[in-house]
Design a protein around this motif. Structure first.
Motif, mmCIF file in Angstrom:
data_model
loop_
_atom_site.group_PDB
_atom_site.id
_atom_site.type_symbol
_atom_site.label_atom_id
_atom_site.label_comp_id
_atom_site.label_asym_id
_atom_site.label_seq_id
_atom_site.Cartn_x
_atom_site.Cartn_y
_atom_site.Cartn_z
ATOM 1 N N ILE A 236 47.904 -10.589 147.554
ATOM 2 C CA ILE A 236 48.283 -11.704 146.716
ATOM 3 C C ILE A 236 49.586 -11.819 148.329
ATOM 4 O O ILE A 236 50.667 -10.636 148.840
ATOM 5 C CB ILE A 236 49.995 -10.616 145.667
ATOM 6 N N THR A 238 53.575 -13.256 149.163
ATOM 7 C CA THR A 238 55.008 -13.672 148.674
ATOM 8 C C THR A 238 55.130 -13.923 149.891
ATOM 9 O O THR A 238 55.303 -15.016 150.711
ATOM 10 C CB THR A 238 55.470 -12.176 148.512
ATOM 11 N N LYS A 277 56.232 -15.543 138.292
ATOM 12 C CA LYS A 277 54.264 -15.397 138.796
ATOM 13 C C LYS A 277 53.935 -13.968 137.697
ATOM 14 O O LYS A 277 54.812 -12.685 137.804
ATOM 15 C CB LYS A 277 53.830 -15.257 140.063
ATOM 16 N N SER A 278 52.804 -13.871 137.455
ATOM 17 C CA SER A 278 52.046 -12.948 136.907
ATOM 18 C C SER A 278 50.987 -12.808 136.934
ATOM 19 O O SER A 278 50.135 -13.949 137.506
ATOM 20 C CB SER A 278 52.200 -12.533 135.120
ATOM 21 N N PHE A 279 49.969 -11.665 137.077
ATOM 22 C CA PHE A 279 48.950 -11.518 137.407
ATOM 23 C C PHE A 279 48.073 -10.570 137.175
ATOM 24 O O PHE A 279 48.774 -9.501 136.242
ATOM 25 C CB PHE A 279 48.417 -11.360 139.426
ATOM 26 N N GLY A 283 45.446 -8.225 141.156
ATOM 27 C CA GLY A 283 45.968 -9.456 142.207
ATOM 28 C C GLY A 283 45.002 -10.700 141.330
ATOM 29 O O GLY A 283 45.749 -12.110 141.892
ATOM 30 N N SER A 284 44.200 -11.052 140.681
ATOM 31 C CA SER A 284 43.546 -11.626 139.634
ATOM 32 C C SER A 284 44.399 -13.027 138.925
ATOM 33 O O SER A 284 45.520 -11.934 138.841
ATOM 34 C CB SER A 284 41.957 -11.464 140.115
ATOM 35 N N ASN A 285 43.718 -14.290 138.686
ATOM 36 C CA ASN A 285 44.628 -14.810 137.811
ATOM 37 C C ASN A 285 45.813 -14.932 137.487
ATOM 38 O O ASN A 285 46.961 -15.132 136.816
ATOM 39 C CB ASN A 285 44.189 -14.388 136.199
ATOM 40 N N GLU A 286 46.712 -15.710 139.132
ATOM 41 C CA GLU A 286 47.658 -16.060 139.049
ATOM 42 C C GLU A 286 48.422 -17.436 138.187
ATOM 43 O O GLU A 286 47.714 -17.865 138.294
ATOM 44 C CB GLU A 286 47.740 -16.614 140.861
ATOM 45 N N LYS A 287 49.069 -16.777 137.915
ATOM 46 C CA LYS A 287 50.073 -17.994 137.027
ATOM 47 C C LYS A 287 51.757 -17.860 136.812
ATOM 48 O O LYS A 287 52.437 -16.561 137.357
ATOM 49 C CB LYS A 287 50.322 -17.592 135.180
#
Length: 536
Positions: A236, A238, A277-279, A283-287
Protein backbone atom coordinates in the motif's frame (compact mmCIF):
# COMPACT_ATOMS: atom_id res chain seq x y z
CA UNK A 1 -51.90 -72.53 -34.11
CA UNK A 2 -51.83 -68.84 -33.25
CA UNK A 3 -54.53 -69.40 -30.58
CA UNK A 4 -52.43 -72.03 -28.81
CA UNK A 5 -49.33 -69.77 -28.78
CA UNK A 6 -51.36 -66.97 -27.18
CA UNK A 7 -52.71 -69.36 -24.53
CA UNK A 8 -49.21 -70.60 -23.59
CA UNK A 9 -47.97 -66.98 -23.34
CA UNK A 10 -50.79 -65.98 -20.97
CA UNK A 11 -50.23 -69.04 -18.78
CA UNK A 12 -46.54 -68.13 -18.51
CA UNK A 13 -47.41 -64.63 -17.28
CA UNK A 14 -49.68 -66.04 -14.56
CA UNK A 15 -46.98 -68.43 -13.35
CA UNK A 16 -44.37 -65.66 -13.26
CA UNK A 17 -46.66 -63.39 -11.24
CA UNK A 18 -46.92 -65.99 -8.49
CA UNK A 19 -43.25 -66.97 -8.32
CA UNK A 20 -40.56 -65.57 -6.05
CA UNK A 21 -38.17 -63.10 -7.64
CA UNK A 22 -34.82 -61.54 -6.70
CA UNK A 23 -34.04 -58.41 -8.75
CA UNK A 24 -31.83 -55.39 -8.46
CA UNK A 25 -33.97 -52.78 -10.20
CA UNK A 26 -37.50 -51.44 -10.28
CA UNK A 27 -39.74 -53.07 -12.86
CA UNK A 28 -43.21 -52.03 -14.00
CA UNK A 29 -44.99 -55.37 -14.26
CA UNK A 30 -48.68 -54.64 -14.53
CA UNK A 31 -51.14 -52.86 -12.32
CA UNK A 32 -50.31 -54.94 -9.24
CA UNK A 33 -46.69 -54.85 -8.13
CA UNK A 34 -44.54 -55.55 -5.07
CA UNK A 35 -41.40 -53.41 -5.06
CA UNK A 36 -39.21 -51.26 -2.81
CA UNK A 37 -35.95 -49.30 -2.82
CA UNK A 38 -32.97 -48.80 -0.56
CA UNK A 39 -31.05 -45.52 -0.25
CA UNK A 40 -28.63 -44.97 -3.11
CA UNK A 41 -24.87 -44.93 -2.71
CA UNK A 42 -22.49 -46.78 -0.45
CA UNK A 43 -23.92 -47.62 2.98
CA UNK A 44 -21.63 -48.21 5.95
CA UNK A 45 -22.34 -50.01 9.20
CA UNK A 46 -23.67 -49.21 11.67
CA UNK A 47 -26.45 -47.92 9.41
CA UNK A 48 -29.95 -46.54 9.70
CA UNK A 49 -31.74 -47.66 6.54
CA UNK A 50 -34.97 -46.01 5.39
CA UNK A 51 -36.83 -48.27 2.93
CA UNK A 52 -39.08 -46.76 0.27
CA UNK A 53 -42.16 -48.83 -0.65
CA UNK A 54 -42.81 -48.66 -4.40
CA UNK A 55 -45.53 -51.34 -4.55
CA UNK A 56 -48.74 -50.79 -6.51
CA UNK A 57 -52.31 -51.57 -5.59
CA UNK A 58 -51.55 -53.87 -2.65
CA UNK A 59 -53.97 -54.39 0.26
CA UNK A 60 -51.54 -55.83 2.82
CA UNK A 61 -47.80 -55.87 3.42
CA UNK A 62 -45.36 -58.00 5.35
CA UNK A 63 -41.68 -57.10 5.68
CA UNK A 64 -38.87 -59.34 6.85
CA UNK A 65 -35.36 -58.04 7.44
CA UNK A 66 -33.38 -60.64 9.42
CA UNK A 67 -30.25 -59.24 11.05
CA UNK A 68 -31.84 -55.81 11.42
CA UNK A 69 -33.75 -54.08 14.21
CA UNK A 70 -36.56 -51.52 14.27
CA UNK A 71 -35.61 -47.97 15.20
CA UNK A 72 -38.50 -45.64 15.99
CA UNK A 73 -39.18 -42.61 18.19
CA UNK A 74 -39.21 -44.80 21.29
CA UNK A 75 -35.80 -46.30 20.57
CA UNK A 76 -34.30 -49.52 19.25
CA UNK A 77 -36.34 -52.74 19.25
CA UNK A 78 -35.14 -56.30 18.58
CA UNK A 79 -37.76 -56.82 15.90
CA UNK A 80 -37.04 -57.88 12.31
CA UNK A 81 -40.56 -57.94 10.84
CA UNK A 82 -43.27 -55.37 10.10
CA UNK A 83 -46.77 -55.27 8.68
CA UNK A 84 -46.71 -51.54 8.02
CA UNK A 85 -47.04 -50.14 4.53
CA UNK A 86 -43.69 -48.43 5.13
CA UNK A 87 -41.54 -50.04 7.81
CA UNK A 88 -39.83 -48.03 10.50
CA UNK A 89 -36.15 -47.29 10.05
CA UNK A 90 -34.16 -50.51 10.00
CA UNK A 91 -30.94 -50.45 12.00
CA UNK A 92 -28.05 -52.74 11.03
CA UNK A 93 -25.26 -52.92 13.54
CA UNK A 94 -22.66 -54.95 11.63
CA UNK A 95 -21.28 -54.85 8.11
CA UNK A 96 -22.33 -57.60 5.72
CA UNK A 97 -24.97 -58.56 3.17
CA UNK A 98 -28.59 -58.66 4.32
CA UNK A 99 -31.83 -59.82 2.68
CA UNK A 100 -35.06 -57.87 2.83
CA UNK A 101 -38.31 -59.56 1.77
CA UNK A 102 -41.61 -57.84 1.01
CA UNK A 103 -44.84 -59.78 0.58
CA UNK A 104 -47.97 -58.05 -0.64
CA UNK A 105 -51.55 -59.13 -1.24
CA UNK A 106 -54.34 -57.86 -3.44
CA UNK A 107 -57.48 -59.85 -2.85
CA UNK A 108 -56.49 -63.41 -3.69
CA UNK A 109 -53.28 -62.37 -5.40
CA UNK A 110 -49.91 -62.55 -3.73
CA UNK A 111 -46.57 -61.09 -4.80
CA UNK A 112 -43.16 -61.15 -3.27
CA UNK A 113 -39.99 -59.08 -3.78
CA UNK A 114 -36.60 -59.98 -2.36
CA UNK A 115 -33.62 -57.63 -2.45
CA UNK A 116 -30.20 -57.71 -0.90
CA UNK A 117 -28.44 -54.79 0.75
CA UNK A 118 -24.70 -54.67 1.36
CA UNK A 119 -23.27 -52.63 4.22
CA UNK A 120 -19.60 -51.80 4.08
CA UNK A 121 -17.46 -51.31 7.16
CA UNK A 122 -16.96 -47.62 7.88
CA UNK A 123 -13.40 -46.48 7.32
CA UNK A 124 -11.90 -44.65 10.28
CA UNK A 125 -12.82 -40.98 10.16
CA UNK A 126 -10.26 -38.43 11.34
CA UNK A 127 -11.82 -35.47 13.16
CA UNK A 128 -9.58 -32.50 12.37
CA UNK A 129 -9.49 -29.53 14.79
CA UNK A 130 -10.08 -26.01 13.46
CA UNK A 131 -7.40 -23.33 13.11
CA UNK A 132 -4.28 -25.47 13.43
CA UNK A 133 -1.27 -23.23 14.01
CA UNK A 134 2.38 -23.95 14.69
CA UNK A 135 3.52 -24.37 18.28
CA UNK A 136 -0.05 -24.64 19.55
CA UNK A 137 -1.58 -27.76 21.11
CA UNK A 138 -4.36 -29.20 18.95
CA UNK A 139 -6.43 -32.30 19.65
CA UNK A 140 -7.49 -34.75 16.97
CA UNK A 141 -10.23 -37.36 17.36
CA UNK A 142 -11.46 -40.42 15.49
CA UNK A 143 -14.64 -42.28 14.66
CA UNK A 144 -14.38 -45.95 13.69
CA UNK A 145 -16.53 -49.06 13.42
CA UNK A 146 -16.49 -51.23 16.54
CA UNK A 147 -17.59 -54.86 16.86
CA UNK A 148 -19.61 -55.62 20.02
CA UNK A 149 -17.29 -56.70 22.80
CA UNK A 150 -14.15 -55.78 20.85
CA UNK A 151 -11.78 -52.98 21.80
CA UNK A 152 -10.33 -50.70 19.16
CA UNK A 153 -6.66 -49.82 18.98
CA UNK A 154 -5.40 -46.63 17.33
CA UNK A 155 -2.13 -45.85 15.62
CA UNK A 156 -1.59 -42.21 14.57
CA UNK A 157 1.24 -40.79 12.52
CA UNK A 158 1.47 -36.99 12.42
CA UNK A 159 4.86 -36.73 10.70
CA UNK A 160 6.78 -34.01 12.54
CA UNK A 161 4.01 -34.02 15.16
CA UNK A 162 5.01 -37.54 16.23
CA UNK A 163 2.92 -40.67 16.79
CA UNK A 164 0.25 -41.72 19.25
CA UNK A 165 -1.92 -44.65 20.27
CA UNK A 166 -4.57 -42.51 21.97
CA UNK A 167 -8.03 -42.14 20.50
CA UNK A 168 -7.86 -38.35 20.90
CA UNK A 169 -4.19 -37.32 20.83
CA UNK A 170 -2.92 -33.77 21.41
CA UNK A 171 -0.02 -32.75 19.19
CA UNK A 172 2.01 -29.75 17.99
CA UNK A 173 3.31 -28.86 14.55
CA UNK A 174 6.36 -26.65 14.13
CA UNK A 175 6.23 -25.75 10.42
CA UNK A 176 3.46 -24.18 8.40
CA UNK A 177 1.94 -25.74 5.31
CA UNK A 178 0.36 -29.07 4.43
CA UNK A 179 0.90 -32.05 6.72
CA UNK A 180 -0.24 -35.64 6.13
CA UNK A 181 -1.99 -37.30 9.08
CA UNK A 182 -2.45 -41.09 8.98
CA UNK A 183 -4.65 -43.18 11.29
CA UNK A 184 -4.74 -46.98 11.41
CA UNK A 185 -7.46 -48.66 13.48
CA UNK A 186 -7.53 -52.34 14.46
CA UNK A 187 -11.09 -53.45 15.22
CA UNK A 188 -10.17 -57.01 16.26
CA UNK A 189 -10.97 -58.41 12.82
CA UNK A 190 -8.87 -56.30 10.47
CA UNK A 191 -6.84 -53.09 10.21
CA UNK A 192 -8.20 -50.11 8.34
CA UNK A 193 -6.27 -46.95 7.46
CA UNK A 194 -7.39 -43.41 6.69
CA UNK A 195 -5.38 -40.30 5.97
CA UNK A 196 -6.02 -36.60 5.62
CA UNK A 197 -3.92 -33.58 4.68
CA UNK A 198 -4.22 -30.73 7.16
CA UNK A 199 -3.14 -27.13 6.60
CA UNK A 200 -1.06 -25.71 9.44
CA UNK A 201 -1.03 -21.94 9.71
CA UNK A 202 1.76 -19.79 11.02
CA UNK A 203 1.70 -18.83 14.67
CA UNK A 204 -1.55 -17.10 15.58
CA UNK A 205 -0.78 -13.68 17.02
CA UNK A 206 -1.94 -10.11 17.22
CA UNK A 207 -0.56 -7.77 14.56
CA UNK A 208 0.61 -4.15 14.50
CA UNK A 209 -0.18 -2.15 11.37
CA UNK A 210 1.67 1.11 10.79
CA UNK A 211 2.28 3.77 8.16
CA UNK A 212 5.93 4.53 7.51
CA UNK A 213 6.80 8.16 6.74
CA UNK A 214 10.19 7.28 5.29
CA UNK A 215 9.07 4.84 2.57
CA UNK A 216 5.47 6.12 2.29
CA UNK A 217 4.12 2.59 2.67
CA UNK A 218 2.03 0.60 5.14
CA UNK A 219 3.45 -2.43 6.91
CA UNK A 220 2.33 -5.04 9.39
CA UNK A 221 4.31 -6.71 12.15
CA UNK A 222 2.97 -9.92 13.64
CA UNK A 223 3.65 -10.20 17.38
CA UNK A 224 4.72 -13.85 17.30
CA UNK A 225 6.50 -15.44 20.24
CA UNK A 226 7.65 -18.86 19.02
CA UNK A 227 8.77 -17.70 15.59
CA UNK A 228 10.82 -14.67 14.66
CA UNK A 229 8.52 -11.71 13.87
CA UNK A 230 8.87 -10.18 10.42
CA UNK A 231 7.90 -6.80 9.01
CA UNK A 232 5.68 -7.34 5.97
CA UNK A 233 5.12 -4.79 3.22
CA UNK A 234 1.38 -4.74 2.40
CA UNK A 235 1.95 -3.13 -0.97
CA UNK A 236 0.00 0.00 0.00
CA UNK A 237 1.57 3.28 -1.12
CA UNK A 238 0.62 6.44 0.75
CA UNK A 239 1.11 10.18 0.59
CA UNK A 240 3.41 12.31 2.75
CA UNK A 241 1.38 12.21 5.96
CA UNK A 242 -0.62 9.08 6.80
CA UNK A 243 -1.57 10.04 10.34
CA UNK A 244 -4.40 7.55 10.87
CA UNK A 245 -4.36 3.73 10.77
CA UNK A 246 -6.97 1.52 12.43
CA UNK A 247 -8.27 -2.05 12.34
CA UNK A 248 -11.92 -2.93 12.74
CA UNK A 249 -13.16 -6.46 12.11
CA UNK A 250 -11.41 -7.74 9.01
CA UNK A 251 -10.69 -4.31 7.55
CA UNK A 252 -7.77 -1.89 7.66
CA UNK A 253 -8.63 1.83 7.54
CA UNK A 254 -6.26 4.62 6.55
CA UNK A 255 -6.54 8.41 6.78
CA UNK A 256 -4.09 10.42 4.68
CA UNK A 257 -3.64 14.11 5.48
CA UNK A 258 -1.81 15.01 2.30
CA UNK A 259 0.91 17.55 1.66
CA UNK A 260 -0.12 20.45 3.88
CA UNK A 261 -0.17 20.07 7.66
CA UNK A 262 0.75 23.53 9.00
CA UNK A 263 -0.31 27.04 8.07
CA UNK A 264 0.23 27.86 4.41
CA UNK A 265 -1.03 30.79 2.37
CA UNK A 266 -0.65 29.44 -1.16
CA UNK A 267 0.85 26.72 -3.30
CA UNK A 268 0.36 22.97 -3.51
CA UNK A 269 0.25 22.52 0.28
CA UNK A 270 -2.84 24.70 0.45
CA UNK A 271 -4.90 22.31 -1.66
CA UNK A 272 -7.09 19.62 -0.08
CA UNK A 273 -5.48 16.35 -1.12
CA UNK A 274 -6.19 13.89 1.69
CA UNK A 275 -8.44 10.82 1.69
CA UNK A 276 -9.91 7.95 3.67
CA UNK A 277 -9.47 4.40 2.37
CA UNK A 278 -10.16 0.85 3.46
CA UNK A 279 -8.34 -2.39 2.62
CA UNK A 280 -8.46 -6.05 3.46
CA UNK A 281 -5.97 -6.93 6.18
CA UNK A 282 -3.57 -8.31 3.59
CA UNK A 283 -3.54 -4.99 1.74
CA UNK A 284 -5.86 -6.06 -1.07
CA UNK A 285 -9.25 -4.67 -2.12
CA UNK A 286 -8.42 -0.96 -1.91
CA UNK A 287 -11.52 1.22 -1.59
CA UNK A 288 -11.73 5.01 -1.50
CA UNK A 289 -14.26 5.85 1.22
CA UNK A 290 -14.29 9.62 0.65
CA UNK A 291 -12.02 12.61 0.03
CA UNK A 292 -12.36 16.40 0.18
CA UNK A 293 -13.06 18.38 -2.98
CA UNK A 294 -9.93 20.35 -3.78
CA UNK A 295 -11.75 23.24 -5.48
CA UNK A 296 -13.92 24.08 -2.48
CA UNK A 297 -11.86 22.87 0.51
CA UNK A 298 -8.24 23.20 1.58
CA UNK A 299 -5.62 21.50 3.76
CA UNK A 300 -7.54 22.41 6.91
CA UNK A 301 -10.33 20.05 5.81
CA UNK A 302 -8.09 17.04 5.16
CA UNK A 303 -8.49 13.95 7.39
CA UNK A 304 -6.05 13.66 10.30
CA UNK A 305 -6.72 10.81 12.71
CA UNK A 306 -9.82 8.62 12.74
CA UNK A 307 -11.69 5.80 14.48
CA UNK A 308 -14.36 3.30 13.42
CA UNK A 309 -17.24 2.99 15.88
CA UNK A 310 -19.32 -0.01 16.96
CA UNK A 311 -21.94 0.78 14.32
CA UNK A 312 -19.53 0.74 11.39
CA UNK A 313 -19.12 4.52 11.01
CA UNK A 314 -15.74 6.13 10.48
CA UNK A 315 -15.15 9.42 12.34
CA UNK A 316 -12.19 11.65 11.55
CA UNK A 317 -10.72 14.94 12.69
CA UNK A 318 -9.81 17.83 10.42
CA UNK A 319 -7.05 20.24 11.39
CA UNK A 320 -9.19 23.32 12.02
CA UNK A 321 -12.84 22.66 11.40
CA UNK A 322 -13.99 19.72 13.52
CA UNK A 323 -15.00 16.08 13.08
CA UNK A 324 -16.73 14.45 10.13
CA UNK A 325 -18.37 11.01 9.90
CA UNK A 326 -19.56 8.63 7.18
CA UNK A 327 -20.32 4.92 6.98
CA UNK A 328 -17.03 3.04 6.78
CA UNK A 329 -18.33 0.79 3.97
CA UNK A 330 -18.95 3.79 1.70
CA UNK A 331 -17.38 3.90 -1.73
CA UNK A 332 -16.38 7.35 -3.01
CA UNK A 333 -18.99 9.03 -0.84
CA UNK A 334 -19.54 12.79 -0.98
CA UNK A 335 -17.29 14.45 1.59
CA UNK A 336 -19.65 15.13 4.51
CA UNK A 337 -20.29 18.27 6.52
CA UNK A 338 -18.84 18.77 10.00
CA UNK A 339 -20.58 16.64 12.67
CA UNK A 340 -18.75 17.62 15.87
CA UNK A 341 -17.39 21.11 16.45
CA UNK A 342 -16.31 23.35 19.29
CA UNK A 343 -17.48 26.96 19.10
CA UNK A 344 -16.45 30.02 21.10
CA UNK A 345 -19.33 29.52 23.51
CA UNK A 346 -18.20 26.01 24.36
CA UNK A 347 -14.55 27.01 24.54
CA UNK A 348 -15.17 30.22 26.44
CA UNK A 349 -12.60 31.95 24.25
CA UNK A 350 -11.59 32.50 20.63
CA UNK A 351 -11.05 29.19 18.85
CA UNK A 352 -8.69 30.11 16.02
CA UNK A 353 -5.96 27.96 17.57
CA UNK A 354 -8.16 24.98 18.44
CA UNK A 355 -6.63 22.17 16.33
CA UNK A 356 -8.54 18.89 16.27
CA UNK A 357 -6.25 15.89 16.53
CA UNK A 358 -7.27 12.41 17.75
CA UNK A 359 -10.68 10.80 18.24
CA UNK A 360 -11.83 7.66 20.05
CA UNK A 361 -15.18 5.99 20.79
CA UNK A 362 -15.50 5.42 24.55
CA UNK A 363 -18.75 3.69 25.45
CA UNK A 364 -21.43 5.71 23.68
CA UNK A 365 -19.34 8.88 23.60
CA UNK A 366 -16.87 10.33 21.12
CA UNK A 367 -13.76 11.79 22.76
CA UNK A 368 -11.82 14.37 20.74
CA UNK A 369 -8.37 15.65 21.67
CA UNK A 370 -7.06 19.15 20.94
CA UNK A 371 -3.45 19.89 20.10
CA UNK A 372 -3.35 23.63 19.45
CA UNK A 373 -1.56 26.47 21.14
CA UNK A 374 -4.64 27.35 23.21
CA UNK A 375 -7.13 24.55 22.56
CA UNK A 376 -6.02 21.66 24.78
CA UNK A 377 -7.29 18.54 26.51
CA UNK A 378 -10.10 16.14 25.60
CA UNK A 379 -13.68 17.13 24.73
CA UNK A 380 -16.70 14.79 24.84
CA UNK A 381 -19.65 14.55 22.43
CA UNK A 382 -22.48 12.11 21.95
CA UNK A 383 -22.85 10.40 18.59
CA UNK A 384 -25.73 12.66 17.65
CA UNK A 385 -23.22 15.52 17.61
CA UNK A 386 -24.17 17.16 20.91
CA UNK A 387 -21.42 18.55 23.10
CA UNK A 388 -21.26 16.86 26.53
CA UNK A 389 -18.30 18.53 28.21
CA UNK A 390 -14.53 18.40 28.61
CA UNK A 391 -12.05 17.16 31.15
CA UNK A 392 -11.29 19.91 33.64
CA UNK A 393 -8.66 17.86 35.47
CA UNK A 394 -4.89 17.98 34.95
CA UNK A 395 -5.12 16.50 31.45
CA UNK A 396 -6.87 19.68 30.27
CA UNK A 397 -3.56 21.55 30.51
CA UNK A 398 -1.98 19.51 27.72
CA UNK A 399 -2.06 19.74 23.93
CA UNK A 400 -2.83 16.10 23.14
CA UNK A 401 -1.75 14.88 19.72
CA UNK A 402 -2.96 11.30 20.22
CA UNK A 403 -4.39 9.12 22.96
CA UNK A 404 -5.73 5.66 23.74
CA UNK A 405 -7.97 4.43 26.56
CA UNK A 406 -6.98 1.42 28.68
CA UNK A 407 -10.45 0.20 29.65
CA UNK A 408 -9.12 -2.59 31.85
CA UNK A 409 -7.08 -0.36 34.14
CA UNK A 410 -9.17 2.80 33.56
CA UNK A 411 -6.27 4.87 32.26
CA UNK A 412 -5.74 7.32 29.42
CA UNK A 413 -2.36 7.19 27.70
CA UNK A 414 -1.56 10.27 25.63
CA UNK A 415 1.18 12.00 23.65
CA UNK A 416 1.79 15.73 24.08
CA UNK A 417 3.17 17.79 21.20
CA UNK A 418 4.42 20.78 23.19
CA UNK A 419 5.68 21.79 26.63
CA UNK A 420 2.77 22.46 28.98
CA UNK A 421 2.22 22.56 32.73
CA UNK A 422 5.94 22.16 33.35
CA UNK A 423 6.08 18.94 31.37
CA UNK A 424 8.09 18.37 28.19
CA UNK A 425 6.86 16.52 25.13
CA UNK A 426 6.45 12.81 25.74
CA UNK A 427 4.07 9.97 26.58
CA UNK A 428 1.96 10.32 29.73
CA UNK A 429 -0.71 8.46 31.61
CA UNK A 430 -3.75 9.80 33.46
CA UNK A 431 -6.64 8.28 35.33
CA UNK A 432 -9.79 7.77 33.29
CA UNK A 433 -11.10 11.14 34.58
CA UNK A 434 -7.91 12.91 33.39
CA UNK A 435 -6.41 13.33 36.85
CA UNK A 436 -3.05 12.22 38.23
CA UNK A 437 -0.91 12.71 35.12
CA UNK A 438 2.40 10.81 35.31
CA UNK A 439 5.26 10.40 32.86
CA UNK A 440 5.67 7.21 30.85
CA UNK A 441 8.39 8.22 28.42
CA UNK A 442 9.70 11.80 28.32
CA UNK A 443 13.45 11.44 28.36
CA UNK A 444 15.75 13.37 26.01
CA UNK A 445 14.97 11.11 23.06
CA UNK A 446 11.30 12.12 23.20
CA UNK A 447 11.96 15.84 23.42
CA UNK A 448 11.32 18.04 20.42
CA UNK A 449 13.03 20.82 22.38
CA UNK A 450 16.28 18.83 22.38
CA UNK A 451 15.99 18.18 18.62
CA UNK A 452 15.86 14.44 19.17
CA UNK A 453 12.25 13.66 18.36
CA UNK A 454 11.22 14.83 14.88
CA UNK A 455 10.72 18.60 14.58
CA UNK A 456 7.98 18.10 12.03
CA UNK A 457 5.37 20.82 11.71
CA UNK A 458 5.17 24.40 12.92
CA UNK A 459 6.24 25.36 16.42
CA UNK A 460 3.48 24.52 18.88
CA UNK A 461 1.77 22.35 16.25
CA UNK A 462 4.30 19.56 15.92
CA UNK A 463 3.06 16.35 14.35
CA UNK A 464 4.66 14.23 17.07
CA UNK A 465 3.10 10.80 17.87
CA UNK A 466 0.04 10.18 15.70
CA UNK A 467 -0.58 6.57 16.68
CA UNK A 468 -0.81 4.82 20.05
CA UNK A 469 -2.41 1.48 20.78
CA UNK A 470 -2.50 -0.88 23.71
CA UNK A 471 -2.40 -4.65 24.21
CA UNK A 472 -3.48 -5.83 27.64
CA UNK A 473 -4.41 -9.36 28.74
CA UNK A 474 -6.84 -10.58 31.40
CA UNK A 475 -4.10 -10.33 34.03
CA UNK A 476 -3.50 -6.68 33.21
CA UNK A 477 -0.16 -7.35 31.55
CA UNK A 478 0.86 -6.11 28.14
CA UNK A 479 2.32 -3.17 26.25
CA UNK A 480 1.56 0.32 25.04
CA UNK A 481 2.89 0.76 21.48
CA UNK A 482 3.71 4.09 19.78
CA UNK A 483 5.72 5.41 16.87
CA UNK A 484 9.07 7.16 17.23
CA UNK A 485 10.44 9.35 14.43
CA UNK A 486 13.93 10.72 15.09
CA UNK A 487 14.72 14.20 13.81
CA UNK A 488 17.49 12.76 11.60
CA UNK A 489 14.85 10.71 9.78
CA UNK A 490 12.14 13.25 9.07
CA UNK A 491 11.62 16.95 9.86
CA UNK A 492 10.00 20.10 8.52
CA UNK A 493 6.63 20.34 6.84
CA UNK A 494 4.70 21.12 3.64
CA UNK A 495 6.27 18.69 2.66
CA UNK A 496 8.58 17.15 5.29
CA UNK A 497 12.23 16.53 4.49
CA UNK A 498 13.93 13.18 4.96
CA UNK A 499 17.39 12.10 6.06
CA UNK A 500 19.46 9.26 4.69
CA UNK A 501 17.73 6.50 6.64
CA UNK A 502 15.25 5.59 9.37
CA UNK A 503 17.88 3.78 11.41
CA UNK A 504 17.21 5.90 14.50
CA UNK A 505 13.41 5.60 14.31
CA UNK A 506 10.98 2.78 15.00
CA UNK A 507 8.15 1.49 17.19
CA UNK A 508 8.59 1.85 20.95
CA UNK A 509 6.73 -0.06 23.64
CA UNK A 510 6.01 0.53 27.30
CA UNK A 511 5.65 -2.53 29.53
CA UNK A 512 2.44 -2.04 31.52
CA UNK A 513 3.74 -4.17 34.41
CA UNK A 514 7.41 -3.21 34.74
CA UNK A 515 7.35 0.31 33.28
CA UNK A 516 10.32 -0.48 31.03
CA UNK A 517 10.45 1.31 27.67
CA UNK A 518 12.34 -0.15 24.73
CA UNK A 519 12.23 -0.42 20.95
CA UNK A 520 10.12 -3.18 19.44
CA UNK A 521 11.60 -2.59 15.98
CA UNK A 522 13.80 0.05 14.36
CA UNK A 523 14.37 1.19 10.79
CA UNK A 524 10.90 2.65 10.20
CA UNK A 525 9.38 6.07 10.91
CA UNK A 526 5.79 5.39 11.98
CA UNK A 527 2.84 7.76 11.66
CA UNK A 528 -0.52 6.02 12.18
CA UNK A 529 -0.29 2.81 14.19
CA UNK A 530 -2.93 0.28 15.24
CA UNK A 531 -3.05 -3.14 16.83
CA UNK A 532 -5.31 -5.87 15.44
CA UNK A 533 -6.57 -7.35 18.70
CA UNK A 534 -7.59 -10.65 17.05
CA UNK A 535 -5.01 -13.42 16.86
CA UNK A 536 -4.82 -14.49 13.24
Amino acid sequence: MKKFRLLYFLMGLVLLSCSKQEISGIGQQGDYLANFDFPKGVLTAPAKVVITNRSKNADKFHWQFPGGKVLDKKGLHDISESDKMVPDTVYYELPGEYTVTLKTWQGGKEAEMIKKIKLEKMLPKIIVPENIAIYEDVTFDAKAFSYPGQDLTYSWDFGEGGTSTDKSPTVQFVTEGDHLVTLTVNDGVEQLTSEVTVKVKGELAKTIYFADAFTKKIYRYKLTVNTAPQVEDLGISTGFNTFGVSVKGDKLYVSETGLGTSYVGSGAALIADGYLKSFNLDGSNEKLITKPVATTLDYRDDPWMHTVDQYGNIWWTCRNWGVRVVNASSNEAVYPAIKLKIDATIAGEAISTYFYSDIKEVGSEMWVSMAGTTGKGIFKFNQAGDYIGKFTTDISKHAIRSFVVDKQHNYIYFATNREDAGRSTGIYRANIDGSNVISIDNDASMKIEAANYSIQGAAGEYIYVTGLDIDVNADGEGYLYYGYRHNSTVAGNNPPTFGASAANSGIKRYNLKTGVVDFLIKGYAPYGLALDQVKR
